[in-house]
Design an enzyme around this catalytic site. Structure first.
Site, PDB file in Angstrom:
ATOM      1  CG  MET A 102      -2.090   0.939   1.256  1.00 20.34           C
ATOM      2  SD  MET A 102      -3.028   1.205  -0.269  1.00 20.34           S
ATOM      3  CE  MET A 102      -3.947  -0.313  -0.444  1.00 20.34           C
ATOM      4  N   GLY A 103       1.789   1.290  -0.976  1.00 24.68           N
ATOM      5  CA  GLY A 103       2.581   2.503  -1.185  1.00 24.68           C
ATOM      6  C   GLY A 103       1.827   3.414  -2.144  1.00 24.68           C
ATOM      7  NE  ARG A 104       5.573   7.121  -4.988  1.00 31.94           N
ATOM      8  CZ  ARG A 104       6.822   6.879  -4.574  1.00 31.94           C
ATOM      9  NH1 ARG A 104       7.277   7.435  -3.482  1.00 31.94           N
ATOM     10  NH2 ARG A 104       7.614   6.079  -5.256  1.00 31.94           N
ATOM     11  CB  ILE A 105       1.918   1.857  -7.319  1.00 32.10           C
ATOM     12  CG1 ILE A 105       3.001   2.680  -8.027  1.00 32.10           C
ATOM     13  CG2 ILE A 105       1.142   1.010  -8.326  1.00 32.10           C
ATOM     14  CD1 ILE A 105       4.129   1.857  -8.643  1.00 32.10           C
ATOM     15  NE  ARG A 154      11.471  -4.326 -10.734  1.00 31.87           N
ATOM     16  CZ  ARG A 154      10.915  -3.221 -11.208  1.00 31.87           C
ATOM     17  NH1 ARG A 154       9.653  -3.234 -11.618  1.00 31.87           N
ATOM     18  NH2 ARG A 154      11.607  -2.098 -11.285  1.00 31.87           N
ATOM     19  CD  GLU A 165      10.162  -8.289 -16.845  1.00 30.44           C
ATOM     20  OE1 GLU A 165       9.671  -8.490 -15.715  1.00 30.44           O
ATOM     21  OE2 GLU A 165      10.355  -7.158 -17.308  1.00 30.44           O
ATOM     22  CG  HIS A 195       8.662  -4.218 -17.036  1.00 30.45           C
ATOM     23  ND1 HIS A 195       9.584  -4.858 -16.257  1.00 30.45           N
ATOM     24  CD2 HIS A 195       8.410  -3.040 -16.391  1.00 30.45           C
ATOM     25  CE1 HIS A 195       9.882  -4.120 -15.202  1.00 30.45           C
ATOM     26  NE2 HIS A 195       9.178  -3.011 -15.262  1.00 30.45           N
TER      27      HIS A 195
END
Ligand code: DGY
Length: 314
Positions: free
Chosen positions: A148-151, A231, A260, A279
């Site tokens: 629950m950070g900025r994104i 990620r 990836e 990505h």
């Protein structure tokens, strides 16, 4: 005019323009000859290859590592700090576009957008059939956001507009987000057990590496959909394949994988219940332009020995 030589891994042409006429970009090498080792004063990356202590030691005059992106899991920030080298990144400008893409993947997986597209183009589509490609209801569903950070907060805001119930797991509960967004903190196992959609929006750190593996998939509902915008290594790739092929979960939508890209013959790529994108989280024109500008601004500041506009604390 002073000239600066930097190392860059296939930098976008527009970034090279922004860096300025006084910056010479050398192609990436981790085994520089003597002249290159001496001349390089800056490094620009965008996700790969890895920048660690041994690499930095090969370029003793580096003053700045500027990353074109917010995630710096490929950079040993502590090792750079020990050598007095600041690391810059591009936070903030990509939160909304990455949250948009999270919702795009969630909706695509829930409503069979990709298989529907394939079907609509195929000779099999001869008339409307109300019994095919029935998806999962998004409205009223529970979304569990991990990170629950900025994104994560922008994802929550969007999910609320879709009438979803939003619960979240974070290293520490985020009281401000709870107050502002009406989201509820829950333990990881509870998120996995109760969510219809689980969205990974956390950074890759030693704590989140392998966070979702066999045991976690076993906790999830068989109707659940996993979205990975974080990620690749946050999810155990083999466990994901098992979960998708044994019906442990219904579907997944991933913008990142481990490795990836996946090898072209990887069995995950043959699964219809996997939506996969290359990505694209921050890949909108305004966001990518701003990321390029911030990368150039951080680089320039570091080359001149000024404080970076966006320095990664490490
Ligand atoms: C980031 O900013 O870390 C995105 O993954 C784009 O590289």
């Amino acid at each position: 005019m002073n000239r600066f030589t930097i190392l860059g891994d296939q930098l976008p042409p527009h970034l090279v323009e922004l860096l300025g006429d006084d910056v010479d970009v050398l192609p990436w090498t981790d085994s520089p000859d003597e002249d290159t080792a001496r001349d390089v004063v800056g490094i620009v990356t965008y996700g790969h290859p890895r920048v660690d202590g041994p690499l930095l030691d090969r370029f003793p005059n580096v003053r700045i590592v500027s990353n074109h992106g917010v995630g710096v899991d490929h950079i040993d920030v502590a090792a750079a700090g020990q050598r007095g080298i600041p690391v810059g990144n591009t936070p903030g400008c990509l939160d909304r576009s990455t949250a948009d893409m999270t919702m795009a993947l969630l909706l695509a997986a829930a409503r069979n957008v990709v298989t529907g597209d394939e079907y609509a183009r195929s000779p099999e589509f001869t008339q409307y059939d109300p019994s095919i490609l029935i998806g999962h209801e998004v409205s009223g569903a529970t979304l569990g956001i991990i990170g629950m950070g900025r994104i994560g907060q922008h994802v929550a805001r969007r999910a609320k507009a879709f009438d979803m119930k939003v619960i979240y797991y974070n290293r520490n509960p985020n009281a401000a987000a709870e107050e502002a967004l009406g989201v509820e903190y829950a333990a990881l196992f509870e998120i996995l057990e109760t969510s219809d959609f689980v969205s990974l929006n956390c950074p890759l750190t030693p704590e989140t590496e392998g966070l979702i593996g066999d045991e976690e998939f076993e906790l999830m509902k068989s109707s659940a959909i996993l979205i990975n915008m974080a990620r690749g290594p946050v999810v155990d790739t083999d466990a994901l394949y098992r979960a998708l092929t044994t019906g442990q979960i219904a579907a997944a939508a991933v913008d990142v994988t481990d490795p990836e890209p996946l090898p072209r013959d990887h069995p995950l790529l043959g699964l219809k219940n996997l939506v996969i994108t290359p990505h694209l989280g921050s890949a909108s024109n305004r966001t990518r332009r701003r990321m390029l500008e911030l990368t150039a601004e951080n680089l320039r500041a570091g080359l001149l020995g000024h404080p970076l506009p966006h320095r990664v604390e490490g």
